[in-house]
Design a protein around this motif. Structure first.
Motif, mmCIF file in Angstrom:
data_model
loop_
_atom_site.group_PDB
_atom_site.id
_atom_site.type_symbol
_atom_site.label_atom_id
_atom_site.label_comp_id
_atom_site.label_asym_id
_atom_site.label_seq_id
_atom_site.Cartn_x
_atom_site.Cartn_y
_atom_site.Cartn_z
ATOM 1 N N GLY A 1 0.823 -1.211 0.000
ATOM 2 C CA GLY A 1 0.000 0.000 0.000
ATOM 3 C C GLY A 1 0.854 1.258 0.000
ATOM 4 N N GLN A 2 1.914 1.246 0.789
ATOM 5 C CA GLN A 2 2.821 2.398 0.828
ATOM 6 C C GLN A 2 3.597 2.524 -0.474
ATOM 7 N N ALA A 3 3.990 1.394 -1.057
ATOM 8 C CA ALA A 3 4.715 1.433 -2.332
ATOM 9 C C ALA A 3 3.838 2.034 -3.424
ATOM 10 N N ILE A 4 2.571 1.645 -3.447
ATOM 11 C CA ILE A 4 1.648 2.209 -4.439
ATOM 12 C C ILE A 4 1.467 3.706 -4.207
ATOM 13 N N GLU A 5 1.413 4.120 -2.957
ATOM 14 C CA GLU A 5 1.267 5.542 -2.666
ATOM 15 C C GLU A 5 2.497 6.325 -3.128
ATOM 16 N N LEU A 6 3.684 5.753 -2.976
ATOM 17 C CA LEU A 6 4.886 6.407 -3.484
ATOM 18 C C LEU A 6 4.805 6.573 -4.994
ATOM 19 N N GLY A 7 4.312 5.542 -5.673
ATOM 20 C CA GLY A 7 4.122 5.661 -7.114
ATOM 21 C C GLY A 7 3.101 6.717 -7.462
ATOM 22 N N ARG A 8 2.015 6.739 -6.727
ATOM 23 C CA ARG A 8 0.937 7.709 -6.972
ATOM 24 C C ARG A 8 1.468 9.142 -6.856
ATOM 25 N N ARG A 9 2.387 9.365 -5.924
ATOM 26 C CA ARG A 9 2.928 10.714 -5.713
ATOM 27 C C ARG A 9 4.133 11.010 -6.610
ATOM 28 N N GLY A 10 4.480 10.084 -7.475
ATOM 29 C CA GLY A 10 5.627 10.309 -8.353
ATOM 30 C C GLY A 10 6.949 10.213 -7.632
ATOM 31 N N GLU A 11 6.989 9.477 -6.521
ATOM 32 C CA GLU A 11 8.197 9.374 -5.709
ATOM 33 C C GLU A 11 8.898 8.027 -5.882
ATOM 34 N N ALA A 12 8.461 7.268 -6.874
ATOM 35 C CA ALA A 12 9.134 6.027 -7.257
ATOM 36 C C ALA A 12 8.970 5.872 -8.761
ATOM 37 N N ASP A 13 9.924 5.196 -9.374
ATOM 38 C CA ASP A 13 9.899 5.005 -10.825
ATOM 39 C C ASP A 13 9.245 3.697 -11.231
ATOM 40 N N VAL A 14 9.361 2.694 -10.376
ATOM 41 C CA VAL A 14 8.821 1.380 -10.698
ATOM 42 C C VAL A 14 8.440 0.687 -9.391
ATOM 43 N N LEU A 15 7.381 -0.128 -9.433
ATOM 44 C CA LEU A 15 6.873 -0.812 -8.251
ATOM 45 C C LEU A 15 6.943 -2.320 -8.456
ATOM 46 N N LEU A 16 7.260 -3.051 -7.393
ATOM 47 C CA LEU A 16 7.186 -4.514 -7.389
ATOM 48 C C LEU A 16 6.363 -4.876 -6.165
ATOM 49 N N VAL A 17 5.081 -5.218 -6.383
ATOM 50 C CA VAL A 17 4.123 -5.289 -5.287
ATOM 51 C C VAL A 17 3.246 -6.535 -5.390
ATOM 52 N N HIS A 18 2.503 -6.809 -4.310
ATOM 53 C CA HIS A 18 1.680 -8.033 -4.270
ATOM 54 C C HIS A 18 0.344 -7.783 -3.588
ATOM 55 N N SER A 19 -0.381 -6.811 -4.086
ATOM 56 C CA SER A 19 -1.718 -6.515 -3.579
ATOM 57 C C SER A 19 -2.630 -6.294 -4.789
ATOM 58 N N PRO A 20 -3.052 -7.384 -5.467
ATOM 59 C CA PRO A 20 -3.699 -7.266 -6.781
ATOM 60 C C PRO A 20 -4.886 -6.327 -6.852
ATOM 61 N N ALA A 21 -5.777 -6.368 -5.868
ATOM 62 C CA ALA A 21 -6.951 -5.497 -5.928
ATOM 63 C C ALA A 21 -6.543 -4.025 -5.886
ATOM 64 N N ALA A 22 -5.614 -3.687 -4.987
ATOM 65 C CA ALA A 22 -5.144 -2.303 -4.884
ATOM 66 C C ALA A 22 -4.383 -1.894 -6.140
ATOM 67 N N GLU A 23 -3.630 -2.836 -6.716
ATOM 68 C CA GLU A 23 -2.883 -2.542 -7.945
ATOM 69 C C GLU A 23 -3.829 -2.214 -9.096
ATOM 70 N N THR A 24 -4.863 -3.032 -9.248
ATOM 71 C CA THR A 24 -5.819 -2.826 -10.341
ATOM 72 C C THR A 24 -6.495 -1.463 -10.219
ATOM 73 N N GLU A 25 -6.877 -1.112 -9.007
ATOM 74 C CA GLU A 25 -7.501 0.196 -8.764
ATOM 75 C C GLU A 25 -6.530 1.323 -9.078
ATOM 76 N N PHE A 26 -5.279 1.151 -8.674
ATOM 77 C CA PHE A 26 -4.268 2.174 -8.907
ATOM 78 C C PHE A 26 -4.010 2.381 -10.402
ATOM 79 N N VAL A 27 -3.820 1.295 -11.136
ATOM 80 C CA VAL A 27 -3.540 1.410 -12.573
ATOM 81 C C VAL A 27 -4.705 2.088 -13.287
ATOM 82 N N ALA A 28 -5.929 1.834 -12.840
ATOM 83 C CA ALA A 28 -7.106 2.442 -13.462
ATOM 84 C C ALA A 28 -7.127 3.958 -13.305
ATOM 85 N N GLU A 29 -6.362 4.482 -12.341
ATOM 86 C CA GLU A 29 -6.317 5.936 -12.142
ATOM 87 C C GLU A 29 -5.627 6.650 -13.304
ATOM 88 N N GLY A 30 -4.747 5.947 -14.001
ATOM 89 C CA GLY A 30 -4.165 6.507 -15.216
ATOM 90 C C GLY A 30 -2.772 7.083 -15.129
#
Length: 283
Positions: A70-99
């Motif tokens: 969840g924190q890794a996705i938030e870092l991506g959302r804020r532009g504070e990471a270049d690439v994510l390697l994560v294991h929370s599929p539902a949260a990932e799908t929602e995040f990618v849908a944001e665009g």
């Protein structure tokens, strides 16, 4: 400026706590990217295997932020990471849908296990996950949750309703920490916890915990790599993100993933999955 300050603080904290990342003795990287990933890839030792090989093959140095998914996705959302390697599929799908993210690709899987003391006061051995959690709650045996909005925590929260239980009370305790620390606390308290198998196996020698419930189809643990784009922030490096994502799903890296842990533990800690149909995993 915000990304720089936040990332420097977070990276320094991650380096101090995990020992992963570029050291002061290393020369400045000509190409450097920020990977936000889960504590399980760090605590299992997988990153120590993969990142030097990636740097050698690509020329990109990696600064690692090992946090919950969840924190890794938030870092991506804020532009504070270049690439994510994560294991929370539902949260990932929602995040990618944001665009703001780019490609999301399947990398690997292992599974979650319920671990606890050898004495097994709640008698959960060989029970499925829902039955095991119901027994733990009924016995009011200590259960230690990560409580950190990680992929593991998300999986745990999804299991309690299937057991017909709303966890709470003195028996249900939260660490707010990563998998390694949560396993340590569970071991010290002779309690139960949900762990990814890789981190448990990597730390088994220091723990008074055994795998008591495993093999439930609902305990599959799937990892994806997500590339970030400039839509998340001007300082995101899409070239670095794509270089890492392309590398980790390519055959040489997939072979490294498939062999990791085999020599030490007698079994691989992760199963490489790039290019597979995700609906067939675990079958």
């Amino acid at each position: 400026m915000r990304r720089t300050l936040t990332v420097v603080v977070a990276w320094v904290a991650a380096v101090v706590l995990t020992g992963c990342g570029t050291t002061a003795s290393e020369p400045p990287a000509q190409k450097s990217l920020i990977l936000a990933t889960t504590t399980s890839t760090q605590d299992s030792g997988l990153l120590d295997e993969l990142l030097p090989a990636f740097t050698r093959d690509s020329g990109w140095q990696v600064k690692t932020l090992a946090v919950g998914s969840g924190q890794a996705i938030e870092l991506g959302r804020r532009g504070e990471a270049d690439v994510l390697l994560v294991h929370s599929p539902a949260a990932e799908t929602e995040f990618v849908a944001e665009g703001t993210a780019g490609a999301r690709r399947l990398v690997m899987h292992n599974d979650f296990v319920l671990v606890g003391p050898k004495e097994d006061p709640a008698d959960i051995k060989n029970a499925n996950a829902a039955e095991a959690l119901k027994k733990i709650a009924a016995a009011e045996a200590v259960f230690v949750s990560r409580g950190d909005e990680s992929g593991t925590h998300a999986k745990e929260k999804g299991l309690w309703p299937k057991a017909g239980v709303t966890p709470g009370g003195s028996w249900y305790q939260s660490t707010g920490q990563g998998m390694g620390e949560t396993l340590r606390v569970a071991s010290e308290k002779a309690g139960y916890t949900l762990s990814d198998r890789a981190t448990y196996l990597a730390q088994r020698g220091t723990l008074s915990l055994e795998v008591l419930s495993e093999g439930d189809p609902g305990l599959l643990n799937v990892y994806h790599v997500i590339e970030m784009t400039k839509k998340a922030g001007d300082l995101v490096q899409p070239d670095g993100a794509k270089a890492f994502a392309d590398w980790i799903v390519a055959p040489p890296a997939q072979r490294l993933i498939g062999e990791f842990g085999r020599a030490k533990f007698g079994q691989p800690l992760f199963t490489p999955d790039a290019g597979k149909d995700e609906s067939t995993l675990g079958q």
